[in-house]
Design an enzyme around this catalytic site. Sequence first.
Site, PDB file in Angstrom:
ATOM      1  N   HIS A 122       0.868  -1.175   0.000  1.00 38.26           N
ATOM      2  CA  HIS A 122       0.000   0.000   0.000  1.00 38.26           C
ATOM      3  C   HIS A 122       0.909   1.231   0.000  1.00 38.26           C
ATOM      4  CE1 HIS A 122      -2.852   2.926   1.740  1.00 38.26           C
ATOM      5  NE2 HIS A 122      -3.816   2.093   1.399  1.00 38.26           N
ATOM      6  N   ASP A 199       2.944  -4.478   7.988  1.00 36.94           N
ATOM      7  CA  ASP A 199       1.741  -3.662   7.872  1.00 36.94           C
ATOM      8  C   ASP A 199       0.559  -4.628   7.958  1.00 36.94           C
ATOM      9  OD1 ASP A 199      -0.523  -2.423   6.926  1.00 36.94           O
ATOM     10  OD2 ASP A 199       0.407  -1.619   5.107  1.00 36.94           O
ATOM     11  N   GLN A 202      -4.646  -5.267   6.785  1.00 36.10           N
ATOM     12  CA  GLN A 202      -5.628  -6.212   6.229  1.00 36.10           C
ATOM     13  C   GLN A 202      -5.672  -7.538   6.988  1.00 36.10           C
ATOM     14  OE1 GLN A 202      -7.861  -5.510   3.901  1.00 36.10           O
ATOM     15  NE2 GLN A 202      -7.041  -3.466   3.498  1.00 36.10           N
ATOM     16  N   LYS A 225     -10.766  -0.751  10.066  1.00 33.59           N
ATOM     17  CA  LYS A 225     -10.836  -1.999   9.288  1.00 33.59           C
ATOM     18  C   LYS A 225     -11.106  -3.193  10.199  1.00 33.59           C
ATOM     19  CE  LYS A 225      -7.386  -0.219   6.060  1.00 33.59           C
ATOM     20  NZ  LYS A 225      -8.106   0.203   4.861  1.00 33.59           N
ATOM     21  N   CYS A 365      -4.527   2.336  -3.845  1.00 33.63           N
ATOM     22  CA  CYS A 365      -3.297   2.884  -3.225  1.00 33.63           C
ATOM     23  C   CYS A 365      -2.152   1.902  -3.383  1.00 33.63           C
ATOM     24  CB  CYS A 365      -3.510   3.214  -1.749  1.00 33.63           C
ATOM     25  SG  CYS A 365      -4.843   4.362  -1.458  1.00 33.63           S
TER      26      CYS A 365
HETATM   27  N1  PMP Z   1      -1.899  -0.680   4.571  1.00 37.21           N
HETATM   28  C1  PMP Z   1      -2.803  -1.450   3.972  1.00 37.21           C
HETATM   29  C2  PMP Z   1      -2.411  -2.808   3.494  1.00 37.21           C
HETATM   30  C3  PMP Z   1      -4.101  -0.975   3.795  1.00 37.21           C
HETATM   31  O1  PMP Z   1      -5.002  -1.735   3.170  1.00 37.21           O
HETATM   32  C4  PMP Z   1      -4.435   0.316   4.251  1.00 37.21           C
HETATM   33  C5  PMP Z   1      -5.816   0.891   4.070  1.00 37.21           C
HETATM   34  N2  PMP Z   1      -6.352   0.715   2.801  1.00 37.21           N
HETATM   35  C6  PMP Z   1      -3.453   1.067   4.893  1.00 37.21           C
HETATM   36  C7  PMP Z   1      -2.191   0.533   5.045  1.00 37.21           C
HETATM   37  C8  PMP Z   1      -3.723   2.431   5.428  1.00 37.21           C
HETATM   38  O2  PMP Z   1      -4.641   2.410   6.451  1.00 37.21           O
HETATM   39  P1  PMP Z   1      -5.311   3.762   6.984  1.00 37.21           P
HETATM   40  O3  PMP Z   1      -5.843   4.468   5.770  1.00 37.21           O
HETATM   41  O4  PMP Z   1      -6.390   3.302   7.887  1.00 37.21           O
HETATM   42  O5  PMP Z   1      -4.263   4.536   7.672  1.00 37.21           O
END
Ligand code: PMP
Length: 408
Positions: A122, A199, A202, A225, A365
Site C-alpha cells: 500500500h 503492515d 488487512q 478496518k 493505493c
Molecule cells: N496498509 C494497507 C495494506 C491498507 O489496506 C491500508 C488501508 N487501505 C493502509 C495501510 C492504510 O490504512 P489507513 O488508511 O487506515 O491509515
Amino acid sequence: MTFDPAALRAEFPILALRPHGQPLHYLDNGATAQVPRAVLDAIMRHETGARANVKRSVHYLAEAATEAYEAARNTLATYLNAADADEIVFTSGCTAAINLLAHSFGSRLDPGDEVLVSVLEHHSNIVPWQMLRERRGIVLKAIPVTPEGRLDLDRMESLLGKRTRLVALTHVSNVTGAETDVARVVAAAGAVGARVFLDGAQRAPHGPLDVRGLGIDFYACSGHKMFGPNGIGVLWGRKELLETMPPFLGGGEMIERVTIERTSYAEVPRRFEAGTPPIAQAVGLAAAAKWIAGLDQEAVHAHLARLTGRLLEGLARFRKLRVIGPQGLQARYPVVSFAIDGAHPHDVCQILDRHGVALRGGHHCAQPLMDAFGVAGTTRASLACYNDSDDIDALLAGLDDAMTRLGR
Ligand code: PMP
C-alpha cells in the site's frame, strides 16, 4: 461457541440499509469494515459516562477516562499478544503508525542504510520510506511480485545485505489477498541483522495475532478496518526497541520536563503520544478487538474460505475477466481483485452499486502493483465475517449485468 452469519449480521445496524431499494451487499471491508452494536454501545457508554481528557486532571471523569484508555491499551496488547501494554502506541491509524516508525526509527539510519519494501505495498508503506530517503539518504529497495500476486521471496535474499536495517512488508495484500510468508522473511532478515515491520491493516481484522510468535519487531493496524472507529490505529514495537527511539511529534504529555532550553521525554509509549489522544476511539477499538476475539475463529475462517472459493469459481466463468492474485485458497485472505478487458473498474463498480453491491474500483493505493500487472486499476471484493453466499451471488449476478451493459 457457534457461528451463525445471519445472527452476526443482525449485530450490524447499517447492514439493514437498502441502497437503491436493494439489500446491501457490503463487500468493501478492506477499505472500512462496519461497526457492530457492541462497539457503538461501548463508545456511547464512554462518551456519556467517562468523557474527559486523559492523564491530566484528577477529577472523577478524568480518572475514569484515563482508566478506560489504559484498559484499551491492555486489550490491544492481549489481541496482538504483546509482551507488555507499554508496547502499544495509539496512533490515528495505520498510516500514522508507519509515518511514526519512519520518522522515529528512521532518524537513526545513516546515508546508505537500506530499507526493503515490496512492489505489493500500500502507498502507506512506500511513501513514508521515500520521504525518509529524502531526509536521510537511505536506499530503498523493493521485492518484486510473482505472476500470482505474491511477494517473490526467491528474490528477497539477493536484495538483503549488510546495510539492510529494516524489512517493511505487508502482512496481507490489500489487492491480492496474498499472505506473506512471515517465517521466511524473519529468518532472512535475521540473517543480516535487519528488523522486520509488518503492515497488518488487512490481517488484523481477521482474528487475534501473536506478534511475538511471528518473531517480528514492529506491527501496525487500523481500527476502522477492525470493526472499530475511525481515527485510531496501533503501532506495536518491541519495548527494548521503542525505548531507543526518539519521539516523532512534540507536544503535551510526551515530556518528562520542559524548559525553554531543553526537554526530556517521557517513557514509552507516552513519548509517542503527543497531545490529546483519540480516547473514545481507543475504547471503541478495544471493544472491537474483544468482539473479534469472541468469535469462533476457526468457523469464521472456514466460512470466509467457502465464500472466497464460491467467488473465485463464479468469476472463472467470465472469459474477459482476470483475477489479479492467487487463484486458490492457499495462504490468502478473503480479498479478491479482478480486471475486465476493456472495462473501467469505476464503471463496473457503478453498475454493481445499482444492485446494492458495494465494491471498490481503482488502484487501491497500490500503483506499483498495478504497474507490475499492466492495469490502471482493478475491481475488488473484500469480505468480512458478516458476508454470506447471498452477497457473493448478488455480486456475480451484478457482474453478468455489467458485462452485458459494457459490451464485454
Ligand atoms: N496498509 C494497507 C495494506 C491498507 O489496506 C491500508 C488501508 N487501505 C493502509 C495501510 C492504510 O490504512 P489507513 O488508511 O487506515 O491509515
